[in-house]
Design an enzyme around this catalytic site. Structure first.
Site, mmCIF file in Angstrom:
data_model
loop_
_atom_site.group_PDB
_atom_site.id
_atom_site.type_symbol
_atom_site.label_atom_id
_atom_site.label_comp_id
_atom_site.label_asym_id
_atom_site.label_seq_id
_atom_site.Cartn_x
_atom_site.Cartn_y
_atom_site.Cartn_z
ATOM 1 N N GLU A 189 0.971 -1.198 -0.021
ATOM 2 C CA GLU A 189 -0.100 0.102 -0.088
ATOM 3 C C GLU A 189 0.875 1.259 -0.007
ATOM 4 O OE1 GLU A 189 -3.184 -0.232 -0.387
ATOM 5 O OE2 GLU A 189 -3.222 -2.431 0.243
ATOM 6 N N CYS B 280 -2.441 9.087 2.554
ATOM 7 C CA CYS B 280 -2.081 8.500 1.050
ATOM 8 C C CYS B 280 -3.229 8.734 0.181
ATOM 9 C CB CYS B 280 -1.765 7.093 1.160
ATOM 10 S SG CYS B 280 -3.162 6.027 2.255
#
Ligand code: NDP
Length: 493
Positions: free
Chosen positions: A238, A272
Site C-alpha cells: 500500500e 495516502c
C-alpha cells in the site's frame, strides 16, 4: 546482559520536540525470536477455530473502544495530529476490526462449488486457510487505522501477526499489541517489534514470515519486495498516491469546495488518499475557486491540523511549493507557508502537468488546481499519473459520475464525498501502478491473508469414462469428444 546493551530510540512529539517514549531498536535476533514465538502462536490461533477467534477479536474491539481516549492521546502525541482526528481514525479502525471479525467465517469458510458436467461424479470444496505468520510494516500518518487494515484482517483470517510500526509512532504500535493481549492472553498472537527501518528489513527477510503487508513509500516498497524475493514471500504493498479531485459542471460547488479542502488539508495532507491535484471544468472554474479560497482562508495549521510528523518531509513540501509558485499562479499561501514544523494551506493554479508538484507525492497541505475543457479532459489528466490509489468526482449526474469513477485508473473513487470508501469496511482498499498492489479491507482483504485450499472428491466412478487411467480406450475418448462437442461446440455469432 544482552538486554542491557540493547540500543533504544525515542519517539518525539513533532509539535514540541518532547520525548514521548523510548523503545528498543530490536535486532535481527530479537525479530527472529518474535517470529519463532509467532509461529507457535499461529498454530494455536488457527486451532481455536473461527467462532472463538471472532469472540476474541470482538473483545479486542471492546478493549480498544474502552481505551479510545487514552489511545487517541498517544496518537496525538506521536503524530501531532489533533485529538479529534486521532479519535476518528481509531473509530474507523474499530469498525474494520468489527467487520473483519464478523465476516471472516462467511468469506473464508469451507463451501461447496459446482463441478460442471465433466466433473459430475465429483464433489468439490473451497476454503481459505491461514498463512501462518504475517509481518505488518506500518506507517506513521494513521498509526492505528492503516496498520489495523492489515492486522485485523490477517488475525481474522487465522494468522499470527508481527507488527513493525514506523519509528515515529512506536508507542502506538506497542499499545495496540498490549491491548490485544488482554483479549488473547494465552499466546503472543499479535506482537509488536520496534526499531528503525532495518528492524522492518529483518522481518521481511525471515523465511518463516508467510506474507508481508507493507504501507509506506513506493521506494521502500521496492526494497521490501526485493528482500521478500529471496524467500518468495508474497507482499501487499500500500504505497502513496497523487489523488485527483474532479469538479464537473453540474457539481454542488460549496459541497465540493468543502470536501476538497478537507481531503487536501486534514492531517496536514499526510494522507495516502489525500487530495493533491484538483481539476475543475471550465464552466464552473471561477465560482468553485471563490468557494475554495473563501474557505481555505479560515483553515490554519496548528489549529485545524497538526504539524508535519516526519521532519524530512518538510524539504519535499518546500521543494514542491517553490516549484509550483515559480511555474504556476499562487492562490493561497506560498513559500512562507512553511514554518516548521507547521505548513499553512497552499493552493496554486496552472502548474504545468510535468512539474514535481503535479507528478510526485507531496504529502503536505498543498493542492494544484487546473481548469479543464470538460470532465473527460479532467479524467485524462487525472489518469496520467504513475500513481493510482484513489480519487474523487463531484457531479450531480449520478450516471455520469459513475462512468467517470469507473474510468478512473485507481483502486477507489469517492463520488460527492472524499475518502468515504475508507469508512466502508466491505470495500477493498489498495492501488494500481506506483500505488502498489494487493488489497486490505473487505472480503478481498480477508482473502489476501489466506491461501485458497481446493479439494475435489470422487463420489463414484463414471461408467465408460475412465479418463485418467492408462486403461483408457478409444471409445471413451470418442464419448468425451461427443460430450464436449455437445457442450461447447456450437458457435454463436
Ligand atoms: P517508508 O516507506 O520509508 O516507511 C514505511 C515503513 O517501512 C516504516 O515502518 C519504516 O520504518 C519501514 N521501513 C523503512 N525501510 C525499510 C526497509 N528497508 N525494510 C523494511 N521496512 C522498512 O516511509 P517514510 O515513513 O520514510 O515516509 C516517506 C514517504 O512515504 C512519505 O513522504 C510519503 O510520501 C510516503 N508515505 C506513504 C504512506 C501511505 O499511507 N501510503 C504512509 C507513510 C509514508 P521506519 O519508520 O522505522 O523507517
Amino acid at each position: 546482559m544482552a538486554a542491557m546493551t540493547t540500543l533504544t530510540f525515542d519517539s518525539l512529539n513533532p509539535a514540541t520536540g518532547q520525548v514521548v517514549g523510548s523503545h528498543p531498536q530490536q535486532s535481527a535476533e530479537a525479530v527472529h525470536e518474535a517470529v519463532g514465538r509467532a509461529e507457535e502462536a499461529a498454530a494455536w490461533w488457527a486451532g481455536i477455530g473461527p467462532a472463538e477467534r471472532r469472540r476474541r477479536l470482538l473483545d479486542y474491539k471492546a478493549v480498544i473502544t474502552r481505551d479510545l481516549r487514552e489511545l487517541a492521546r498517544l496518537v496525538h502525541e506521536e503524530t501531532g495530529k489533533p485529538v479529534g482526528d486521532a479519535t476518528l481514525e481509531i473509530v474507523l479502525a474499530i469498525t474494520h476490526l468489527d467487520w473483519a471479525a464478523k465476516h471472516a467465517q462467511k468469506v473464508l469458510g469451507r463451501r461447496r462449488v459446482a463441478t460442471g458436467m465433466i466433473g459430475m461424479n465429483l464433489s468439490a470444496t473451497l476454503e481459505y486457510l491461514p498463512l501462518g505468520v504475517v509481518g505488518v510494516i506500518g506507517p506513521w500518518n494513521y498509526p492505528v487505522f492503516t496498520p489495523m487494515g492489515s492486522i485485523a484482517y490477517a488475525l481474522a483470517a487465522g494468522n499470527a501477526v508481527v507488527f513493525k510500526p514506523s519509528e515515529l509512532t512506536p508507542g502506538v504500535g506497542v499499545r495496540l499489541a498490549e491491548l490485544f493481549a488482554e483479549s488473547v492472553p494465552e499466546q503472543p498472537v499479535f506482537q509488536t517489534v520496534t526499531g528503525l527501518g532495518e528492524t522492518g528489513a529483518f522481518l521481511a527477510k525471515d523465511p518463516r514470515v508467510k506474507k508481508i503487508a507493507f504501507t509506506g513509500s513506493t521506494a521502500t516498497a521496492k526494497r521490501v519486495m526485493a528482500a521478500c524475493a529471496e524467500n518468495l514471500t508474497p507482499i501487499v504493498a500500500e504505497c502513496g498516491g497523487k489523488d485527483a479531485f474532479i469538479v464537473d459542471s453540474d457539481a454542488d460547488l460549496p459541497a465540493a469546495a468543502e470536501a476538497c479542502l478537507w481531503g487536501a488539508m486534514s492531517n496536514a495532507g499526510q494522507t495516502c488518499v489525500g487530495v493533491e491535484r484538483v481539476y475543475v471544468v471550465d464552466a464552473v472554474y471561477e465560482p468553485f475557486m471563490r468557494e475554495l479560497t473563501e474557505r481555505v482562508a479560515r483553515v490554519k495549521a496548528g489549529e485545524h491540523y497538526g504539524p508535519i510528523t516526519m521532519p524530512g518531509q518538510l524539504d519535499i513540501i518546500r521543494r514542491h511549493i517553490d516549484d509550483a509558485t515559480k511555474t504556476g499562479k499562487i492562490v493561497t499561501g506560498g513559500p512562507e507557508s512553511v514554518r516548521a514544523p507547521y505548513v499553512d494551506p497552499v493552493v496554486v493554479e496552472d502548474v504545468p502537468e510535468d512539474s514535481p508538484a503535479v507528478r510526485e507525492e507531496t504529502f503536505g497541505p498543498t493542492i494544484t488546481v487546473r481548469r479543464t475543457r470538460d470532465a473527460q479532459e479532467a479524467l485524462n489528466l487525472a489518469n496520467a499519473s504513475a500513481y493510482g490509489l484513489a480519487g474523487t468526482i463531484f457531479s450531480r449526474n449520478a450516471r455520469r459520475a459513475m462512468e467517470l469513477a469507473r474510468a478512473m485508473r485507481t483502486g477507489m473513487t469517492a463520488i460527492n464525498s472524499v475518502i468515504s470508501f475508507a469508512g466502508v469496511p466491505a470495500l477493498p482498499f489498495g492501488g494500481v501502478g506506483d500505488s502498489g498492489f494487493g488489497r486490505i479491507h473487505g472480503a478481498d482483504g480477508l482473502r489476501e491473508f489466506a491461501r485458497p485450499k481446493a479439494v475435489s472428491r470422487q463420489r463414484f466412478a463414471l461408467p465408460g469414462m475412465n479418463l485418467t487411467s492408462f486403461s483408457r480406450g478409444q471409445e471413451e475418448l470418442d464419448r468425451l469428444i461427443r460430450l464436449v462437442t455437445f457442450l461447447h461446440g456450437r458457435r454463436k455469432r
